[in-house]
Enzyme design. Structure first.
Site, short mmCIF file in Angstrom:
data_model
loop_
_atom_site.label_atom_id
_atom_site.label_comp_id
_atom_site.label_asym_id
_atom_site.label_seq_id
_atom_site.Cartn_x
_atom_site.Cartn_y
_atom_site.Cartn_z
N ASP A 214 0.61 -1.27 -0.06
CA ASP A 214 0.04 -0.02 0.11
C ASP A 214 0.67 0.94 -0.07
OD1 ASP A 214 -2.48 1.63 0.19
OD2 ASP A 214 -2.27 2.05 2.39
N THR A 238 -6.40 5.56 -0.24
CA THR A 238 -7.02 3.98 -0.62
C THR A 238 -8.91 3.98 -0.58
OG1 THR A 238 -4.35 2.90 -0.09
CG2 THR A 238 -6.57 1.68 -0.95
N GLN A 288 -5.04 -0.75 -7.43
CA GLN A 288 -4.70 -0.12 -5.99
C GLN A 288 -5.88 1.19 -6.62
OE1 GLN A 288 -2.93 3.34 -3.76
NE2 GLN A 288 -3.20 1.53 -2.57
#
Length: 311
Positions: A214, A238, A288
């Site tokens: 991430d 995110t 993502q």
């Protein structure tokens, strides 16, 4: 945030507080107000692993970030058994904090099987020793920001492959907006857990990879628009995160994060990436979607009423 590899491992040592229910501790001390998304990914995946038979490593996960987490408080992870088959095991994990669900993850685990194999080769890039530590590569960052980054992520070794050191990006990696050709929508860096780890447990190292995945990925969506990593002009978060694990390798050895972004719009950006091991090839594929909203833009706009249409 974890100051060493041991601290990072301890962060993933969940406390069992009920049947298929686990508590993940907060990463303290930390100057962050919101829980780091990679921490939620890693702890939730570890919670799922705790309910899966041995010999079945994770091969995919899909996660949604529903609310911002409180970085100073622990997170409760409730695991639901979705399927237990002869080859595959599926789990759903819900993360709760302050009486609200903040996170959801589904993960699939697969016993090792022989089959057809192929993979794209790792790109040719400078070795980690020739790359630049991320904290030294931060642009438009004041001393406090650099100190913050150095303190929060000292458990990780992150080194940026600067554009002039890498081969020129192919034309397909140049973003286009309104007929204008923008800058390259690519970014590469080397990463590893800074300290050698005693454990080679598959569950641990796949969770560590999820933890790191991430970090910096969403910044790739801003590169075509001239914003460097940690640009203060942009609000980012995110929204969802997907990983496919092709093989499990030690996270305390150098891995290449090869990132790109093919689309951004509507205050959202999409980034994809491959993770490579120099000795074992492709390790994982990551995708993502995140919020990349310019600061000062009002997020609550009236929704226009449209008549039904057929597409």
């Amino acid at each position: 945030m974890p100051a060493s590899g041991k601290d990072l491992v301890d962060l993933l040592d969940l406390q069992e507080v009920g049947t298929d229910c686990f508590l993940g501790q907060a990463a303290c001390p930390s100057r962050m107000a919101r829980t780091y998304g990679g921490q939620l990914l890693a702890q939730a995946l570890m919670a799922a692993y705790r309910t899966v038979p041995s010999g079945r490593p994770v091969h995919s996960l899909h996660a949604s970030f529903l609310r911002g987490g409180d970085a100073k408080e622990p997170v409760r992870y409730d695991v639901t058994g979705v399927r237990d088959g002869r080859s595959f095991t599926a789990r759903r994990v819900c993360g709760h904090q302050h009486g609200h669900q903040i996170f959801e993850l589904t993960a699939s685990f697969h016993r090792d099987e022989a089959g057809y194999e192929h993979q794209a080769p790792m790109p040719r890039v400078p070795v980690p020793g020739d790359a630049v530590p991320l904290v030294d590569a931060l642009e438009r960052a004041d001393c406090d920001t650099r100190a913050f980054w150095r303190e929060e992520w000292k458990a990780l070794d992150l080194r940026v492959i600067q554009e002039r050191e890498a081969a020129a990006p192919p034309a397909k990696n140049l973003a286009v907006a309104g007929g204008r050709r923008l800058g390259p929508a690519t970014e590469r860096l080397w990463f590893r857990v800074h300290d050698p780890l005693d454990s080679q447990e598959v569950a641990l190292h796949s969770c560590l990879l999820a933890y790191i995945s991430d970090l910096t990925l969403l910044s790739t969506t801003l590169r075509p628009h001239g914003y460097p990593f940690l640009a203060p002009e942009v609000q980012r978060a995110t929204i969802n995160h997907t990983m496919w694990f092709h093989q499990i390798v030690p996270a305390d050895q150098w891995l290449l994060y090869d990132k790109s972004s093919d689309w951004a719009g509507g205050s959202r950006g999409l980034a994809t990436a491959h993770v490579y091991s120099p000795t074992r090839g492709m390790v994982a594929t990551v995708a993502q979607e995140g919020l990349i909203r310019p600061h000062g833009v009002h997020s609550e706009r009236p929704v226009p009423v449209r008549s039904p249409r057929t597409y």
